[in-house]
Design a protein around this motif. Sequence first.
Motif, PDB file in Angstrom:
ATOM      1  N   CYS A  16     -30.056 -25.946   4.069  1.00 43.74           N
ATOM      2  CA  CYS A  16     -30.639 -24.668   4.469  1.00 43.74           C
ATOM      3  C   CYS A  16     -29.585 -23.751   5.074  1.00 43.74           C
ATOM      4  CB  CYS A  16     -31.741 -24.871   5.509  1.00 43.74           C
ATOM      5  SG  CYS A  16     -33.204 -25.680   4.892  1.00 43.74           S
ATOM      6  N   ASN A  41     -37.212 -18.583   1.051  1.00 43.67           N
ATOM      7  CA  ASN A  41     -36.192 -18.302   0.040  1.00 43.67           C
ATOM      8  C   ASN A  41     -36.058 -16.792  -0.052  1.00 43.67           C
ATOM      9  OD1 ASN A  41     -35.553 -20.917  -0.641  1.00 43.67           O
ATOM     10  ND2 ASN A  41     -37.174 -21.045  -2.175  1.00 43.67           N
ATOM     11  N   GLU A  44     -31.484 -16.282  -1.884  1.00 43.62           N
ATOM     12  CA  GLU A  44     -30.289 -17.115  -1.705  1.00 43.62           C
ATOM     13  C   GLU A  44     -30.484 -18.420  -2.472  1.00 43.62           C
ATOM     14  OE1 GLU A  44     -27.635 -16.091   0.115  1.00 43.62           O
ATOM     15  OE2 GLU A  44     -28.624 -14.250   0.730  1.00 43.62           O
ATOM     16  N   GLU A  45     -29.394 -19.149  -2.660  1.00 43.66           N
ATOM     17  CA  GLU A  45     -29.502 -20.463  -3.297  1.00 43.66           C
ATOM     18  C   GLU A  45     -30.278 -21.432  -2.421  1.00 43.66           C
ATOM     19  OE1 GLU A  45     -25.866 -22.186  -4.587  1.00 43.66           O
ATOM     20  OE2 GLU A  45     -25.206 -20.365  -5.592  1.00 43.66           O
ATOM     21  N   LEU A  46     -30.012 -21.370  -1.100  1.00 46.37           N
ATOM     22  CA  LEU A  46     -30.683 -22.261  -0.153  1.00 46.37           C
ATOM     23  C   LEU A  46     -31.714 -21.471   0.653  1.00 46.37           C
ATOM     24  CD1 LEU A  46     -27.574 -24.186   1.249  1.00 46.37           C
ATOM     25  CD2 LEU A  46     -29.237 -25.019  -0.416  1.00 46.37           C
TER      26      LEU A  46
END
Length: 150
Positions: A16, A41, A44-46
Motif C-alpha cells: 500500500c 485505489n 495508483e498501482e497500489l
Amino acid sequence: ISPPLYCIKLCSVEDCIPGTGVYLRHGYIYSSLAGYVLRKNEGEELPVISVVRETETQLLPDVGAIVTCKVETYKSFRPGDIVLAKVISLGDVQSNYLLTTAENELGVVVAHSESGAQMIPISWCEMQCPRTHAKEFRKVARVQPEYLQA
C-alpha cells in the motif's frame, strides 16, 4: 471500512501507499491514531491506506487491544525503589509476571534520593529528600496498616 484499531501495524509498504493517519517505520505502515482503516485505489498501482475517525468522539481500546503508547516511568519509579504492586497476570515464560500499581494503595513505598537519604512522601505523586529538599516524581503508595510491620 474495517473495525476500529489502535495504533497497530497495517501492512508493508510493498502492499500500500501511506495516506493520512498513518506513518512509516522499517518498511511497514502503522496507524498513528485510533479510527477506521480505509483502502482506496486512486489511480495508483497500489491502494492508498489511511486511518480516519468516524466522529470526533474518543475511541477507547477494548480489553486485549494492541496499542502504542508513551510510558513516562521516570514520573512514577526509579531504579532501587521498593514498590507495592498487585499481580494481575502470571504471564508466560519470558515475561514472568504482569504487575499493576493503578490503585491508590499501590506504588512506591521506599525511595532514596541521589544524596542517599530515604525520601519522604509529600503528595501522591512526589517525594522529597530531607537533606537537600529536592523533590522527585514518584507514584506514591498510600500504604494500608495491614501492610506495615512494627
